[in-house]
Design a protein around this motif. Structure first.
Motif, PDB file in Angstrom:
ATOM      1  N   PRO A 158       0.810  -1.222   0.000  1.00 10.47           N
ATOM      2  CA  PRO A 158       0.000   0.000   0.000  1.00 10.47           C
ATOM      3  C   PRO A 158       0.847   1.276   0.000  1.00 10.47           C
ATOM      4  N   GLU A 163      -5.207   2.756   1.057  1.00 11.16           N
ATOM      5  CA  GLU A 163      -4.830   1.441   0.498  1.00 11.16           C
ATOM      6  C   GLU A 163      -4.418   0.469   1.605  1.00 11.16           C
ATOM      7  N   PHE A 164      -3.746   1.010   2.631  1.00  4.37           N
ATOM      8  CA  PHE A 164      -3.293   0.170   3.744  1.00  4.37           C
ATOM      9  C   PHE A 164      -4.488  -0.442   4.482  1.00  4.37           C
ATOM     10  N   PRO A 287       3.105   3.992   4.475  1.00  2.00           N
ATOM     11  CA  PRO A 287       2.147   4.702   3.618  1.00  2.00           C
ATOM     12  C   PRO A 287       2.288   6.226   3.692  1.00  2.00           C
TER      13      PRO A 287
END
Length: 415
Positions: A158, A163-164, A287
């Motif tokens: 990510p 996204e993580f 991230p």
């Protein structure tokens, strides 16, 4: 030929070349496998110059035991030649008037051109070099298990926190632990500073966590950082409190957990277990932090000595620490990267190559920032108070984000 005769011959040869050989006593806490190997390499380099190496190793990974011993030695007027010290503690010792001036070595070896300004400034007191840097650890790493990501259907590492969290949800749905975490305050803060950097960027990180600016500490960006930090906590397992960092790394290694926020000493664990980067484990900047680099630099401060031979040995030690040969061998053993710019990285793995590239790039762009979690940025008193406030927030879900923010801002005023 007996050892004494050999030493006499070596010292005589040294005297003929116009140099003075002496004893160098080095206080350090490199007692684990790879670290001890590196200390032995430094000893060899010094002995090849005719000096006598006196090892003064004090066990205890964080160096607290070593600092206690060091204080008693300096107070009694019998300091070692060099001691492993880092960050603002270097300036604190220099202010006591006990550190030696290394400018002659630094000038001869061109340290100013070989170090990023941000790092060089940590090694100086009032413009003069008083310490020699050994390596750079990058702290803002995210490590992952490719096996877990594959099982959960996560296609790539990510790049953002959105996204993580999407990846963490998939890992949770696959019945695995999304985030491996341990239970010490420095581990909590290692994650926290990466979150602040990812949410707010390098300038905000500097304002909030390095300058301890109250406006930044009470801002909406800090509020968002704490909300993100708390959300990460929800993806850890109930057994996390009290767990050592290397056991959390082992969870990723064994395919029990997806991710870990940790400095590149975690890579040392993977490599020691025979794991290959890109195949058995993945590395990426935490991230939102690809354009930034939180650094943790090990270094040796040099103490004022009266004996001319000891002074010469000390100067040679400082030069050896910054030499390309030592920078390479030490960092290959330690999992970190050379602090010296312009080093060849062909013997290093892909994670180290990425780290080195980002170190050089961020030194130019202003994204190179000191790690608060690892004693590089603020006074020990302020660091301890802020770490406690962050860990209280992490461990107690009843503390609101607003109160967590107030507690951290108040802790930052600790002198």
């Amino acid at each position: 030929m007996k050892l004494n005769q050999l030493l006499s011959a070596a010292m005589a040869a040294f005297a003929l070349s116009g140099a003075v050989a002496g004893e160098v006593e080095v206080l350090h806490y490199w007692t684990s496998g790879g670290e001890a190997k590196s200390a032995a390499e430094l000893r060899k380099m010094m002995q090849s110059k005719g000096h006598t190496w006196k090892d003064f190793a004090v066990a205890g990974g964080g160096g607290d035991n070593a600092m206690t011993v060091l204080k008693s030695r300096v107070v009694s007027g019998n300091p070692p030649s060099a001691a492993q010290i880092k960050g603002p503690a270097i300036q604190e010792w220099a202010a006591e008037g006990v550190l030696a001036n290394l400018d002659a070595v630094a000038k001869a070896e061109n340290w100013d051109a070989s170090l990023p300004v941000v790092v060089a400034n940590v090694m100086k007191y009032k413009g003069n070099y008083v310490a020699a840097p050994v390596n750079v650890h990058r702290v803002n790493w995210l490590w992952a298990s490719p096996e877990v990501l594959k099982k959960a259907g996560v296609a790539a590492m990510p790049k953002t926190f959105d996204e993580f969290f999407a990846a963490a949800d998939k890992i949770k749905a696959a019945g695995l632990i999304p985030v491996a975490h341990g239970g010490q305050n420095w581990q909590d803060f290692t994650t926290f500073e990466s979150v602040v950097l990812g949410v707010g960027g390098a300038k905000f990180y500097q304002d909030a966590l390095v300058k301890l600016d109250q406006k930044a500490l009470n801002s909406d960006t800090m509020k968002k950082s704490l909300e993100t930090f708390r959300k990460i906590k929800s993806y850890t397992d109930p057994a996390a409190p009290g767990r050592d960092w290397n056991l959390a790394t082992a969870m990723v290694m064994q395919g029990k957990a997806g991710f870990q926020f940790m400095g590149d000493w975690a890579k040392g664990e993977f490599i020691a277990a025979g794991k290959v980067p890109g195949k058995d484990f993945l590395c990426a900047a935490a991230p939102g932090t690809a354009n930034a680099f939180t650094f943790n630099v090990d270094s040796f401060a040099m103490y004022k000595l009266k004996d001319a031979g000891a002074q010469k040995a000390q100067a040679d030690l400082a030069a050896a620490i910054m030499s390309p040969a030592f920078q390479e061998v030490f960092n290959l053993n330690k999992g970190s990267i050379p602090v010296r710019l312009g080093m060849k990285m062909d013997k290093f793995d892909d994670c180290a190559k990425l780290s080195s590239k980002d170190f050089v790039d961020t030194a130019r762009t202003g994204g190179l920032v000191p790690s608060v979690a690892h004693g590089m940025a603020v006074s020990p008193a302020a660091e301890g108070a802020i770490k406690d406030a962050v860990s209280q927030f992490w461990n107690n879900d009843k503390i609101s984000v607003a109160d967590g923010m107030k507690n951290i801002a108040k802790a930052a005023t600790t002198q």
